[in-house]
Every structure is written in C-alpha cells, then in structure tokens.
Write a protein that holds these residues in place. Structure first.
Motif: not given
Length: 420
Positions: A92-97
């Motif tokens: 879930s934190l791989a895509n900061p946006k």
C-alpha cells in the motif's frame, strides 16, 4: 512429526488471526497487572521480573523484565521491519499518491495526542490540588513537577496495529476492504514514525565505533539474505551482533530488528514464488504474536501500585493519556483527512468518504505495545512509568470498546444497504 506439524499449524493459524492474537496479548496484559498487585503473587512476580540474567564476558546483564522488553520484543520489530519493506516495495505504500491520505493521517494522528497530553497535565499542574507547577500522584500522594510529568508526551503517539486490526476483525466483518486497507496503511506509517521517534528522542548515543559495527552488520545481512542459499547460522549471528551493537551504541536494541527487516529483499529472487520479506515475516509471525508480544505485555503491565484503587483513574498522567489516545488520535486523523481532501486536493479510496473513517480512527486510539515501550523509556520515576502504562491500558480498552460499537453499527448499515 505429525504432532509437531499439527501444533505448528495451529500456532500459525492463531497467530494469523488478528482477533485471537489480540485477545491473547490483552489477556497476558491483564494477568500481569493482576499478578503484580495480588498480595499472594506480587512478591514472586516482582522477584521473577527483577531476576538478572547475564551473558558471560559482556556488559549484557539485564533483569528478565528488561530482556522481555529489549530482547524478545526485537522479534516483533523484525516482523514490523519486514512488513514495512514489503509495503514500501509492492504494498500500500509503494504508490505514495494512492497512500497519501492515510500517510498524512498517520502524521496528524501522532501530532494531536501529545498536544492534548501536555494541555491536560498543564491544567492539573496550574489549577489542580497541590503546589502550582506540580501534580499529585494519587498512588503515593507525592508531588511531581510538571516539567517531569510532561516527559511522557510521546507515550500516546503510537497505534498498536495488531490490536486495532483485531477490533476490526471482531466488529467490522461487513465493511469494505478499503477501510481495512486505510487502517493498515495508517498503522504501518504510524509504526515507522514511532520507530523514528524512539530512535531520536529515547536513545543516548555512545561511542562512534559501535555505529561502524552496526553498519558492518547491516551490510553483511543485506549480502547474506540475497544469496541463492541463505546461510541461516551466519544470518542469526549477524542479527545478534546487530542487536548487541545497537545496545552498546545507546540506541534501543529492538530497532536492530527494524533495520535488518528493511534490508531484506521484498521482490522475488531466483524464481521464488513469494518475496523473502513476506515469507520471513509469515514464519516469524507465530513467535511474535504468541511469544514475544504476550510475554512483553505480561511484564509491561505487571507494575505494582501501593493501592490499586479507583483513585488511580484521577491521576493527571492517566487522564492525560486517556484523553490523548481516545480523543486525540481520532481528532488528529479526522482533521487531517478532512484538510487533505477538502483543501489539499487529495482523494480517498474509491467509495469512501472522510466520515466513513471515524470508527476506524477511534480504533487507532489503541496504543498498547509501542506505547508501553515508550512509557518505560520516557520516565525514570518508576511511579510515573507505572501510571503511564496503566493509562495506556485503560485508554486502549476504552478506545477498543468505543470503536467496536461504532464499527459494529457501521457494519450493520453497510449490510442493510447491500441487501436493500
């Protein structure tokens, strides 16, 4: 062999259940509080907790209670580090946006509680009974300066991911997965921020050469866990040495687990079916959930009070922590969520509104593991430390009850909406 596999399978099943592992840890916490205060068991419990165990030819000489805090808890922090690495790489934190709102909410949820804790304890010091600028501890009647009391500002900053997910599993079966994903992301970032907070504010840095040793251990771990055939004996030795180096450097040694966890590969290598960080975390989870955390909770809450009475709930420290966790956590999270979506141009997950997150935000007021740890690090006064841990336990129980009721009602509304 069959018995062993059956036992191991059962242990993994229990550890994988947020509900069961959370209840086990809560049970051990309550047992610790009872054993430490029953006249028949208090002396024996204290004797066991204060029994020193030393490693020959080293400076490592700690009581059993501290081995639970500084040693066993490293297993939990290792699983946190492995989970963080996986979330940062492919989760879930791989895509900061996409994770921006819950990440910001984690920050907001860590800023509001210390402010409320300081305000509450200041009001007691300014307008409460006793000398101005001091607070009275109800357990002893002693006067404690406000400047010393406020050292516990960081105690209510952390969310216990295991307990908050346990409450979600118990009471929110009908809710969409996006709410659990939001809570998972928020709690994961909260863990990372709590780790940074412990490293910055609760470490006394010693000689530089220990840091050189930590760097060598980190490099060795990174190389060993990337080999096609991992030499587990060498990995274990490097892990223990990293823990020792952290201890000697004056950094809380449990952070060694986070460090090596973050250095473990989180993508498939050599044709493996699953990433090593995910696989190792899965294997360590039973030891973390069923061994490290329950024993830590037993000794962390096993604090003796001269009088375990209702007056303890009137302690400025206890009230400050309860207000900070039960009110401050959801206040910080919801305010940040509203500001980031209404003024910051960010968006919630598909189908979610800001107000949908309030029950889950209340669950973030469950402090427990890391809050207990910070309480023991923040206060040198044992009575203050004991009251702070009691406050964490009470606040966590209240937050769990409130969020459980709200999540259950929210789940019923979702179910009714789907069948309509």
């Amino acid at each position: 062999m069959g018995v062993r596999r059956g036992f191991w399978g059962t242990a993994r099943h229990i550890a994988a259940s947020d509900r069961l592992s959370g209840l086990i840890m809560l049970g051990f916490a309550l047992i610790g509080l009872i054993l430490a205060n029953l006249p028949a068991t208090a002396h024996l419990f204290e004797a066991v907790a204060e029994t020193h165990i030393a490693v020959p030819h080293t400076n490592l000489d700690l009581p059993i209670g501290h081995w639970a805090q500084d040693g066993l808890l490293t297993i939990f922090f290792l699983t946190v580090g492995l989970d963080l690495k996986q979330e940062l790489t492919t989760g879930s934190l791989a895509n900061p946006k996409a994770a921006a709102v819950p990440m910001l909410c984690a920050v907001g949820g860590m800023i509001a509680p210390p402010i409320l804790f300081v305000v509450v304890t200041f009001l007691f010091a300014a307008y409460g009974p006793g000398d101005p600028g001091s607070v009275i501890l109800p357990t002893t009647g002693g006067m404690i300066p406000f400047a010393e009391t406020v050292h516990g500002w960081a105690v209510p900053t952390a969310t216990d991911i295991a307990f908050s997910l346990a409450v979600l599993a118990l009471f929110a079966k009908g809710l969409p997965g996006s709410i659990r994903a939001f809570l998972m992301t928020l709690a994961t970032v909260d863990d990372l921020l709590a780790i940074i907070l412990i490293a910055v504010f609760f470490s006394s840095v010693n000689a530089w050469y220990w840091f050189a040793g930590i760097a060598v251990c980190a490099a060795a771990w990174a190389v060993l866990v990337r080999m096609r055939r991992v030499p587990w004996i060498a990995v274990a030795v490097v892990g223990v040495l990293a823990w020792v180096m952290m201890f000697e450097a004056g950094i809380h040694p449990t952070l060694a687990g986070v460090l090596v966890g973050l250095l473990t590969p989180a993508r498939e290598r050599f044709g493996e079916a699953t990433p090593r960080a995910e696989r190792y975390a899965d294997k360590l989870q039973p030891f973390s959930a069923l061994l490290a955390l329950p024993i830590f909770a037993l000794f962390a809450t096993g604090v003796h009070f001269e009088a375990l009475t209702p007056e303890l709930l009137l302690s400025p420290v206890v009230i400050g922590i309860i207000v900070a966790l039960v009110v401050g956590k959801p206040l910080g999270i919801m305010t940040t969520a509203w500001l980031s979506t209404h003024l910051g141009g960010l968006r919630m997950a598909e189908g979610l509104r800001v107000r949908d997150m309030f029950p889950a935000a209340c669950a973030c007021g469950i402090g427990f593991t890391v809050s207990f740890l910070i309480a023991s690090l923040a206060y040198t006064n044992m009575e203050l430390s004991a009251e702070a841990r009691f406050g964490v336990l009470m606040a966590s129980l209240i937050a769990a009850a409130v969020s459980g009721v709200l999540l259950s009602r929210q789940s019923q509304r979702y179910a009714a909406r789907q069948t309509a």
